[in-house]
Design a protein around this motif. Structure first.
Motif, PDB file in Angstrom:
ATOM      1  N   LEU A 113      29.739  31.398  41.591  1.00 20.16           N
ATOM      2  CA  LEU A 113      29.135  30.498  40.608  1.00 20.16           C
ATOM      3  C   LEU A 113      27.627  30.736  40.489  1.00 20.16           C
ATOM      4  O   LEU A 113      27.083  30.759  39.380  1.00 20.16           O
ATOM      5  CB  LEU A 113      29.434  29.045  40.967  1.00 20.16           C
ATOM      6  N   ASP A 114      26.962  30.944  41.621  1.00 23.08           N
ATOM      7  CA  ASP A 114      25.514  31.229  41.592  1.00 23.08           C
ATOM      8  C   ASP A 114      25.217  32.549  40.881  1.00 23.08           C
ATOM      9  O   ASP A 114      24.289  32.635  40.070  1.00 23.08           O
ATOM     10  CB  ASP A 114      24.944  31.275  43.014  1.00 23.08           C
ATOM     11  N   LEU A 115      26.002  33.583  41.180  1.00 26.80           N
ATOM     12  CA  LEU A 115      25.772  34.894  40.556  1.00 26.80           C
ATOM     13  C   LEU A 115      26.061  34.861  39.063  1.00 26.80           C
ATOM     14  O   LEU A 115      25.332  35.473  38.268  1.00 26.80           O
ATOM     15  CB  LEU A 115      26.617  35.969  41.251  1.00 26.80           C
ATOM     16  N   LEU A 116      27.117  34.161  38.673  1.00 26.47           N
ATOM     17  CA  LEU A 116      27.406  34.015  37.245  1.00 26.47           C
ATOM     18  C   LEU A 116      26.262  33.304  36.532  1.00 26.47           C
ATOM     19  O   LEU A 116      25.857  33.708  35.436  1.00 26.47           O
ATOM     20  CB  LEU A 116      28.723  33.259  37.048  1.00 26.47           C
ATOM     21  N   ALA A 117      25.710  32.262  37.160  1.00 25.85           N
ATOM     22  CA  ALA A 117      24.588  31.531  36.570  1.00 25.85           C
ATOM     23  C   ALA A 117      23.352  32.417  36.420  1.00 25.85           C
ATOM     24  O   ALA A 117      22.538  32.209  35.517  1.00 25.85           O
ATOM     25  CB  ALA A 117      24.257  30.295  37.414  1.00 25.85           C
ATOM     26  N   LEU A 118      23.243  33.433  37.290  1.00 29.54           N
ATOM     27  CA  LEU A 118      22.119  34.375  37.213  1.00 29.54           C
ATOM     28  C   LEU A 118      22.388  35.523  36.230  1.00 29.54           C
ATOM     29  O   LEU A 118      21.547  36.398  36.048  1.00 29.54           O
ATOM     30  CB  LEU A 118      21.811  34.945  38.606  1.00 29.54           C
ATOM     31  N   GLY A 119      23.577  35.532  35.638  1.00 31.01           N
ATOM     32  CA  GLY A 119      23.882  36.537  34.618  1.00 31.01           C
ATOM     33  C   GLY A 119      24.618  37.777  35.105  1.00 31.01           C
ATOM     34  O   GLY A 119      24.785  38.725  34.343  1.00 31.01           O
ATOM     35  N   TYR A 120      25.072  37.778  36.341  1.00 31.38           N
ATOM     36  CA  TYR A 120      25.809  38.938  36.861  1.00 31.38           C
ATOM     37  C   TYR A 120      27.270  38.885  36.428  1.00 31.38           C
ATOM     38  O   TYR A 120      27.827  37.814  36.193  1.00 31.38           O
ATOM     39  CB  TYR A 120      25.738  38.971  38.392  1.00 31.38           C
ATOM     40  N   LYS A 121      27.891  40.068  36.346  1.00 30.48           N
ATOM     41  CA  LYS A 121      29.337  40.178  36.185  1.00 30.48           C
ATOM     42  C   LYS A 121      29.918  40.108  37.590  1.00 30.48           C
ATOM     43  O   LYS A 121      29.498  40.867  38.474  1.00 30.48           O
ATOM     44  CB  LYS A 121      29.712  41.503  35.533  1.00 30.48           C
ATOM     45  N   VAL A 122      30.856  39.221  37.804  1.00 31.81           N
ATOM     46  CA  VAL A 122      31.391  38.992  39.145  1.00 31.81           C
ATOM     47  C   VAL A 122      32.886  39.293  39.166  1.00 31.81           C
ATOM     48  O   VAL A 122      33.638  38.812  38.321  1.00 31.81           O
ATOM     49  CB  VAL A 122      31.141  37.535  39.599  1.00 31.81           C
ATOM     50  N   HIS A 123      33.285  40.101  40.146  1.00 27.64           N
ATOM     51  CA  HIS A 123      34.688  40.437  40.369  1.00 27.64           C
ATOM     52  C   HIS A 123      35.076  39.936  41.755  1.00 27.64           C
ATOM     53  O   HIS A 123      34.419  40.270  42.746  1.00 27.64           O
ATOM     54  CB  HIS A 123      34.901  41.952  40.291  1.00 27.64           C
ATOM     55  N   ILE A 124      36.137  39.149  41.814  1.00 26.78           N
ATOM     56  CA  ILE A 124      36.650  38.627  43.074  1.00 26.78           C
ATOM     57  C   ILE A 124      37.882  39.447  43.444  1.00 26.78           C
ATOM     58  O   ILE A 124      38.843  39.519  42.679  1.00 26.78           O
ATOM     59  CB  ILE A 124      37.061  37.137  42.957  1.00 26.78           C
ATOM     60  N   VAL A 125      37.855  40.063  44.610  1.00 26.80           N
ATOM     61  CA  VAL A 125      38.992  40.855  45.059  1.00 26.80           C
ATOM     62  C   VAL A 125      39.936  39.908  45.800  1.00 26.80           C
ATOM     63  O   VAL A 125      39.727  39.570  46.963  1.00 26.80           O
ATOM     64  CB  VAL A 125      38.548  42.037  45.943  1.00 26.80           C
ATOM     65  N   VAL A 126      40.967  39.466  45.094  1.00 28.81           N
ATOM     66  CA  VAL A 126      41.803  38.373  45.575  1.00 28.81           C
ATOM     67  C   VAL A 126      42.644  38.738  46.796  1.00 28.81           C
ATOM     68  O   VAL A 126      42.939  37.870  47.614  1.00 28.81           O
ATOM     69  CB  VAL A 126      42.703  37.794  44.455  1.00 28.81           C
ATOM     70  N   ASP A 127      43.023  40.003  46.935  1.00 27.22           N
ATOM     71  CA  ASP A 127      43.827  40.368  48.112  1.00 27.22           C
ATOM     72  C   ASP A 127      42.965  40.701  49.327  1.00 27.22           C
ATOM     73  O   ASP A 127      43.475  41.097  50.369  1.00 27.22           O
ATOM     74  CB  ASP A 127      44.828  41.485  47.800  1.00 27.22           C
ATOM     75  N   ALA A 128      41.658  40.473  49.206  1.00 26.45           N
ATOM     76  CA  ALA A 128      40.737  40.624  50.340  1.00 26.45           C
ATOM     77  C   ALA A 128      39.917  39.346  50.522  1.00 26.45           C
ATOM     78  O   ALA A 128      38.846  39.362  51.120  1.00 26.45           O
ATOM     79  CB  ALA A 128      39.824  41.828  50.125  1.00 26.45           C
ATOM     80  N   THR A 129      40.440  38.239  49.985  1.00 25.66           N
ATOM     81  CA  THR A 129      39.744  36.951  50.016  1.00 25.66           C
ATOM     82  C   THR A 129      40.754  35.865  50.362  1.00 25.66           C
ATOM     83  O   THR A 129      41.842  35.828  49.789  1.00 25.66           O
ATOM     84  CB  THR A 129      39.105  36.656  48.640  1.00 25.66           C
ATOM     85  N   SER A 130      40.392  34.984  51.273  1.00 28.96           N
ATOM     86  CA  SER A 130      41.325  33.923  51.640  1.00 28.96           C
ATOM     87  C   SER A 130      40.583  32.680  52.107  1.00 28.96           C
ATOM     88  O   SER A 130      39.355  32.643  52.145  1.00 28.96           O
ATOM     89  CB  SER A 130      42.292  34.405  52.736  1.00 28.96           C
ATOM     90  N   SER A 131      41.383  31.673  52.442  1.00 33.59           N
ATOM     91  CA  SER A 131      40.897  30.385  52.949  1.00 33.59           C
ATOM     92  C   SER A 131      41.832  29.918  54.056  1.00 33.59           C
ATOM     93  O   SER A 131      42.836  30.579  54.333  1.00 33.59           O
ATOM     94  CB  SER A 131      40.893  29.339  51.831  1.00 33.59           C
ATOM     95  N   ARG A 132      41.520  28.778  54.623  1.00 30.17           N
ATOM     96  CA  ARG A 132      42.403  28.219  55.648  1.00 30.17           C
ATOM     97  C   ARG A 132      43.722  27.746  55.053  1.00 30.17           C
ATOM     98  O   ARG A 132      44.739  27.752  55.730  1.00 30.17           O
ATOM     99  CB  ARG A 132      41.706  27.095  56.417  1.00 30.17           C
ATOM    100  N   THR A 133      43.704  27.319  53.783  1.00 30.97           N
ATOM    101  CA  THR A 133      44.953  26.928  53.134  1.00 30.97           C
ATOM    102  C   THR A 133      45.111  27.706  51.835  1.00 30.97           C
ATOM    103  O   THR A 133      44.118  28.052  51.164  1.00 30.97           O
ATOM    104  CB  THR A 133      45.002  25.419  52.804  1.00 30.97           C
TER     105      THR A 133
END
Length: 192
Positions: A113-133
């Protein structure tokens, strides 16, 4: 090779203390390593942040972050720290940020959210990102997509950074993607 010159790979630390509580942790590490190795091969700068390493531990030894340009400890959830902002400003031709790590609904989301607000293109690599739930993970992906981030997979990102099979380092990348990415149970989200 234009895509490689435009990108910065950034990972939020996956400290050992998270190991027992993060969903799909071994698979997340495996897929993160695919990205880290590819970034090194493609000479894409790597930025690492570690959430409170004094209490939560440093980045897991399995992750090869030795080639990172900066590694910042932090207590703020977002990775957009003064040191990271300075690095990005000094590399202003790189307007695409590739994010992965833990936790999706905290550090990754707030950074996106911070990077998008600064004008960057942001890609989230979903199969390398997780949470506790998985619930937190799913809704973080949903919120980041709604905010303008692109959701992708490790293999898609690796090939996207290369741009074409005639990239001079493509054979090295082929060795990485020859083995299928570890399953992080993302298909459960496809019906929601």
């Amino acid at each position: 090779q234009r895509r490689v010159r435009e990108a910065v790979v950034s990972t939020q630390s996956t400290g050992d203390k998270f190991r027992p509580s993060i969903q799909h942790f071994p698979a997340i590490l495996s897929n993160a390593n695919r990205l880290l190795e590819s970034a090194k091969i493609l000479d894409v700068p790597l930025v690492v942040t570690e959430q409170y390493p004094k209490g939560l531990g440093s980045t897991c030894e399995e992750l090869n972050i030795g080639h990172c340009k900066i590694n910042c400890p932090k207590t703020k959830f977002s990775m957009v720290l003064p040191e990271v902002q300075a690095f990005l400003q000094n590399n202003s031709s790189r307007q695409t940020i590739v994010l992965f790590g833990i936790e999706a609904h905290v550090c990754i989301q707030q950074t996106a959210l911070d990077l998008l607000a600064l004008g960057y293109k942001v890609h989230i690599v979903v199969d390398a990102t997780s949470s506790r739930t998985d619930v937190d993970r799913f809704f973080a992906f949903q919120r980041m997509r709604q905010a303008g981030a692109h959701l992708t997979t490790s293999e898609s990102m690796i090939l996207g950074l290369a741009g074409a099979s005639d990239h001079p380092n493509f054979k090295e990348l082929q060795k990485i993607i020859k083995t299928e990415a570890a399953d992080t149970n993302l298909l459960q989200f496809s019906c929601m």
